[in-house]
Design a protein around this motif. Sequence first.
Motif, PDB file in Angstrom:
ATOM      1  N   UNK A  16       0.780  -1.048  -0.047  1.00 45.34           N
ATOM      2  CA  UNK A  16       0.034  -0.082  -0.028  1.00 45.34           C
ATOM      3  C   UNK A  16       0.622   1.249   0.011  1.00 45.34           C
ATOM      4  N   UNK A  17       1.960   1.246  -0.185  1.00 47.79           N
ATOM      5  CA  UNK A  17       2.910   2.280  -0.178  1.00 47.79           C
ATOM      6  C   UNK A  17       3.555   2.689  -1.523  1.00 47.79           C
ATOM      7  N   UNK A  18       2.853   2.292  -2.701  1.00 50.09           N
ATOM      8  CA  UNK A  18       3.571   2.584  -4.064  1.00 50.09           C
ATOM      9  C   UNK A  18       4.479   1.725  -4.603  1.00 50.09           C
ATOM     10  N   UNK A  19       4.601   0.427  -3.945  1.00 49.16           N
ATOM     11  CA  UNK A  19       5.459  -0.531  -4.194  1.00 49.16           C
ATOM     12  C   UNK A  19       5.372  -0.619  -5.845  1.00 49.16           C
ATOM     13  N   UNK A  20       4.259  -1.140  -6.294  1.00 50.62           N
ATOM     14  CA  UNK A  20       4.044  -1.414  -7.561  1.00 50.62           C
ATOM     15  C   UNK A  20       4.539  -0.657  -8.625  1.00 50.62           C
ATOM     16  N   UNK A  21       4.099   0.622  -8.452  1.00 49.48           N
ATOM     17  CA  UNK A  21       4.577   1.570  -9.348  1.00 49.48           C
ATOM     18  C   UNK A  21       6.077   1.872  -9.210  1.00 49.48           C
ATOM     19  N   UNK A  22       6.650   2.077  -8.056  1.00 53.28           N
ATOM     20  CA  UNK A  22       8.075   2.092  -7.955  1.00 53.28           C
ATOM     21  C   UNK A  22       8.768   0.787  -8.749  1.00 53.28           C
ATOM     22  N   UNK A  23       8.252  -0.321  -8.445  1.00 50.67           N
ATOM     23  CA  UNK A  23       8.994  -1.706  -9.107  1.00 50.67           C
ATOM     24  C   UNK A  23       8.921  -1.281 -10.655  1.00 50.67           C
ATOM     25  N   UNK A  24       7.965  -0.976 -11.030  1.00 47.49           N
ATOM     26  CA  UNK A  24       7.583  -0.823 -12.754  1.00 47.49           C
ATOM     27  C   UNK A  24       8.612   0.164 -13.002  1.00 47.49           C
TER      28      UNK A  24
END
Length: 176
Positions: free
Chosen positions: A89-97
């Motif tokens: 819930x801390x924006x991890x998916x967008x940061x990984x992308x």
Amino acid sequence: MSKALDRIRIHTGDITKLDVDAIVNAANTLLLGGGGVDGAIHRAAGRELEVECRMLNGCKVGDAKITKGYKLPARHIIHTVGPVWQGGGKGEAELLASCYRSSLELAAANDCRSVAFPAISTGVYRYPKDEATGIAVGTVSMVIEEKAMPETVIFCCFDEQTAQLYLRAVAALRKG
């Protein structure tokens, strides 16, 4: 999308041994080596890598920076800093992308025809491997669908279990 997926390869083995234009390092923000793939890349590349990395003044999470490959077969090392898993819930998916997008942009800007990625953030940063592989394959396929370079993207997996996750992610995208 299938043309992009045809440019993706899955490999099980040591990323430091791959003869490609660039390997991607799952780095920390200091870019000075550490554990896992980061430490392995720094050890294999030699002391000159640390010297160059010190001049880069670190790297933000989701960004990427490029260095020479030094003693590696790869001409370049693209250092990217993945997110630490904090529950999703801390924006991890967008940061990984963003790690994958930034790395591919640097690869293209440096005429890298072949790039190899490790499983970014899935080690000590604890990103769940199944989610991370889906993000990796989805992001890479979208980026290379629109660009001619790099021509080949390799997901270099430390073990067969991780390779199977990547193969399933590619197969799922093929099905649409």
